[in-house]
Enzyme design. Structure first.
Site, PDB file in Angstrom:
ATOM      1  CE1 TYR A   1      -3.042  -3.032   0.297  1.00  0.00           C
ATOM      2  CE2 TYR A   1      -3.191  -2.690   2.659  1.00  0.00           C
ATOM      3  CZ  TYR A   1      -3.522  -3.416   1.528  1.00  0.00           C
ATOM      4  OH  TYR A   1      -4.348  -4.511   1.642  1.00  0.00           O
TER       5      TYR A   1
ATOM      6  CG  HIS B   1      -0.818  -8.889   0.164  1.00  0.00           C
ATOM      7  ND1 HIS B   1      -0.347  -7.601   0.068  1.00  0.00           N
ATOM      8  CD2 HIS B   1      -2.145  -8.819  -0.147  1.00  0.00           C
ATOM      9  CE1 HIS B   1      -1.334  -6.792  -0.291  1.00  0.00           C
ATOM     10  NE2 HIS B   1      -2.431  -7.508  -0.432  1.00  0.00           N
TER      11      HIS B   1
END
Length: 340
Positions: A61, A145
């Site tokens: 992010y 992830h």
């Protein structure tokens, strides 16, 4: 759902407890819009005031910007009062040649690049970087992830590395996060996860995770962190329009029409699409927590208020079933309690 988001739920047999409402921190990293550090911190403050005690982030992010901003915003708060999750699988590698460019999807300098790495060494290096950016000495939950892109390495190397760290007490719990329910189902059945984070695949709009993933989690005692429950913003509006996003892209016409039809039913019952979306997403018994992103203090406060609001009437769900807008086997809030 409880009166506020701070009621704690334990993840499987781990020591980690999360609030029923969590803050998804991707928007803090200038996702689509530029935020100041102060605005990001104010968003975290608003979530905290609304009862949120679980915060999810990732190196991905904003090339670490989310982690840095979250750590700064939480600094000074008692560490035992909140839980943090971050993710592994993408290492951040310095890229001086990219400093003049903007990172794709996040409006930050592209001074690093992402390198897929689910090896044991990569997992440890990624976690070390995250701890440094967050300014903490531990994280509570580490998620593999998007493991579907390197599934074998994630199972054979990444997961055992996290298992070792969990056994050593370095991390509290292990999970996997993805938009793909199929890969999470394989992890649930082949490993000893504490949690899965499913993004966008169990929402009021669509429920593909209902048939296999959620039952497997219930059977094996794996906590479900339900993320992307607004389908990237489509369900966050009282009246969705063509400018809405779905899975981070322009919304297809057929899904926009479906969301508008659901919104119309909500309006008939004096509630809103976002309120119904949150209530529905929390109603399955396998769901331990809703992870909802916010880019402003107002969004964070609204989400907390909607979670705490009285439930919609049972007739709302009956009408959604009758109009074919909700799968007939989907659990819904019942008996006045949005927990179902």
């Amino acid at each position: 759902m409880p009166d506020n988001g701070s009621d704690r739920v334990r993840l499987a047999d781990s020591s980690v407890r999360v609030s029923r409402l969590g803050l998804g921190c991707a928007p803090l990293a200038n996702m689509y819009d530029v935020l100041s550090d102060e605005a990001a911190s104010a968003t975290v403050d608003a979530a905290w005031a609304g009862g949120v005690r679980y915060f999810d982030t990732a190196p991905h992010y904003g090339l670490g910007v989310s982690e840095r901003r979250l750590g700064a915003a939480l600094a000074g708060r008692p560490r035992a009062e909140y839980a943090i999750s971050t993710k592994v699988g993408r290492l951040l590698v310095a890229d001086p040649d990219g400093a003049g460019r903007s990172d794709d999807g996040f409006l930050v300098p592209a001074d690093h690049r992402r390198v897929w790495d689910f090896s044991a060494d990569g997992v440890r290096r990624s976690l070390e970087g995250s701890l440094h950016r967050l300014g903490v000495d531990r994280v509570d939950l580490v998620l593999l992830h998007d493991p579907e892109f390197h599934e074998q390495a994630a199972i054979d190397e990444g997961y055992p590395a996290l298992q070792d760290l969990r056994e050593q007490g370095v991390i509290g719990a292990i999970g996997a996060g993805s938009t793909q329910w199929e890969v999470l189902h394989r992890f649930v059945t082949r490993t000893d996860l504490d949690a899965v984070m499913i993004a966008g695949r169990y929402t009021l709009l669509e429920q593909p995770a209902l048939d296999a993933l959620l039952p497997a989690c219930s059977t094996r005692g794996v906590a479900v962190l339900n993320a992307g429950v607004y389908n990237s913003g489509l369900l966050a509006q009282d009246a969705p329009d063509p400018s809405s996003r779905y899975d981070y892209r322009p919304v297809p016409a057929h899904l926009l029409a479906r969301a508008q039809a659901i919104a119309a039913v909500c309006a008939r019952h004096q509630t809103t699409l976002p309120a119904a979306a949150l209530a529905f997403a929390a109603a399955h018994p396998a769901v331990a927590c809703l992870v909802v992103g916010a880019a402003t203090p107002g969004q964070a406060a609204r989400n907390a208020a909607l979670v705490a609001a009285p439930p919609a009437p049972a007739e709302l769900w009956s009408d959604l079933f009758a109009e074919g807008l909700l799968r007939p086997n989907a659990p819904v809030p019942a008996d006045g309690c949005p927990d179902g």
